[in-house]
Design a protein around this motif. Structure first.
Motif, short mmCIF file in Angstrom:
data_model
loop_
_atom_site.label_atom_id
_atom_site.label_comp_id
_atom_site.label_asym_id
_atom_site.label_seq_id
_atom_site.Cartn_x
_atom_site.Cartn_y
_atom_site.Cartn_z
N THR A 1 0.83 -1.21 0.00
CA THR A 1 0.00 0.00 0.00
C THR A 1 0.86 1.27 0.00
O THR A 1 0.34 2.37 0.18
N SER A 2 2.14 1.11 -0.23
CA SER A 2 3.06 2.24 -0.16
C SER A 2 3.17 2.97 -1.51
O SER A 2 3.59 2.38 -2.51
N VAL A 3 2.81 4.24 -1.50
CA VAL A 3 2.98 5.07 -2.71
C VAL A 3 4.47 5.25 -2.99
O VAL A 3 4.89 5.33 -4.15
N GLY A 4 5.27 5.25 -1.93
CA GLY A 4 6.71 5.36 -2.10
C GLY A 4 7.27 4.16 -2.87
O GLY A 4 8.17 4.31 -3.71
N ALA A 5 6.73 2.98 -2.57
CA ALA A 5 7.15 1.78 -3.29
C ALA A 5 6.75 1.88 -4.76
O ALA A 5 7.50 1.48 -5.65
N ALA A 6 5.55 2.42 -5.00
CA ALA A 6 5.08 2.60 -6.39
C ALA A 6 6.00 3.57 -7.13
O ALA A 6 6.33 3.36 -8.30
N TYR A 7 6.43 4.63 -6.42
CA TYR A 7 7.35 5.58 -7.05
C TYR A 7 8.69 4.92 -7.38
O TYR A 7 9.27 5.18 -8.44
N PHE A 8 9.16 4.04 -6.50
CA PHE A 8 10.44 3.37 -6.73
C PHE A 8 10.37 2.50 -7.99
O PHE A 8 11.28 2.52 -8.81
N VAL A 9 9.28 1.77 -8.15
CA VAL A 9 9.11 0.93 -9.34
C VAL A 9 9.02 1.82 -10.58
O VAL A 9 9.59 1.51 -11.63
N TYR A 10 8.28 2.91 -10.45
CA TYR A 10 8.16 3.90 -11.53
C TYR A 10 9.54 4.43 -11.94
O TYR A 10 9.88 4.53 -13.12
N TYR A 11 10.38 4.73 -10.94
CA TYR A 11 11.73 5.23 -11.18
C TYR A 11 12.59 4.17 -11.90
O TYR A 11 13.32 4.48 -12.84
N LEU A 12 12.46 2.91 -11.48
CA LEU A 12 13.22 1.83 -12.12
C LEU A 12 12.88 1.73 -13.60
O LEU A 12 13.75 1.50 -14.44
#
Length: 213
Positions: A25-36
């Motif tokens: 549920t982490s938006v930060g995790a979603a951002y990390f995948v987006y960055y990758l």
């Protein structure tokens, strides 16, 4: 070097999947995948499984929305699929068209651009096709232009008697990604029930697809 790169990529992929499983549920995790993905550290074909690990509660995150649209580009539409919904602004009015606008009618979603070499010729053919079809039938042309003034100038002397739309995002428009558009011109024919019956058919064959159904 290639072997080393693949090994590093697989390790990063495994660590990322583990991280997302623990933080769905982490938006930060979603951002990390987006960055990758943006930095091309991991290909979308390998990120596909990780994206599905996120909880539905953050499905509206701008990062996940972007990734899902990019994912469509490696999973092209197929005949028989339910057509993706869309919202595209008219260039003639304040109207915004969606798939539901055309419920009960055949719809040809025409992806084009006013700068295409054969734009005028294609428009003429499409106009003849529209006039020849007896069934309830609509056309929506989605322009992949980037400048409103240039678009208006290019089409000012052309008689186009159907809906015309443009978000002025070139290839980055939501509908462009949802329909996995990777070339121009391109078109998708949709039946009155909202299912795809032809992908990039010859314009002169559109009536034949409709008559078969």
């Amino acid at each position: 070097l290639n072997t080393q790169f693949v090994s590093i990529e697989d390790s990063l992929l495994s660590a990322t999947a583990h991280f997302v499983r623990k933080n769905p549920t982490s938006v930060g995790a979603a951002y990390f995948v987006y960055y990758l993905y943006l930095d091309r550290l991991i290909e979308m074909s390998k990120l596909d499984g990780i994206i599905s690990l996120f909880d539905n509660s953050i499905s509206d995150s701008e990062y996940l929305q972007y990734l899902k649209k990019e994912k469509n580009l490696i999973h092209p539409l197929q005949v028989g699929d339910v057509a993706p919904d869309f919202k595209v602004p008219s260039i003639r009015s304040d109207s915004v068209f969606s798939l539901s606008t055309f419920n009960g009618k055949y719809l040809y979603v025409d992806f084009s651009a006013s700068w295409l070499k054969l734009f005028k010729k294609r428009t003429t053919i499409l106009s003849e096709v529209k006039d020849s079809i007896q069934s309830p039938f609509e056309i929506v042309t989605v322009y992949l232009d980037g400048n409103k003034e240039t678009l208006q100038k290019n089409i000012s002397n052309i008689d186009i008697n159907w809906h015309q739309c443009c978000s002025f995002d070139y290839w980055e428009g939501d509908i462009t990604k949802s329909y996995a558009v990777n070339k121009l011109p391109f078109g998708v024919l949709i039946n009155p029930q909202g299912k795809i019956i032809a992908i990039d058919p010859q314009l002169t064959e559109i009536n034949n697809y409709i008559e078969k159904k």
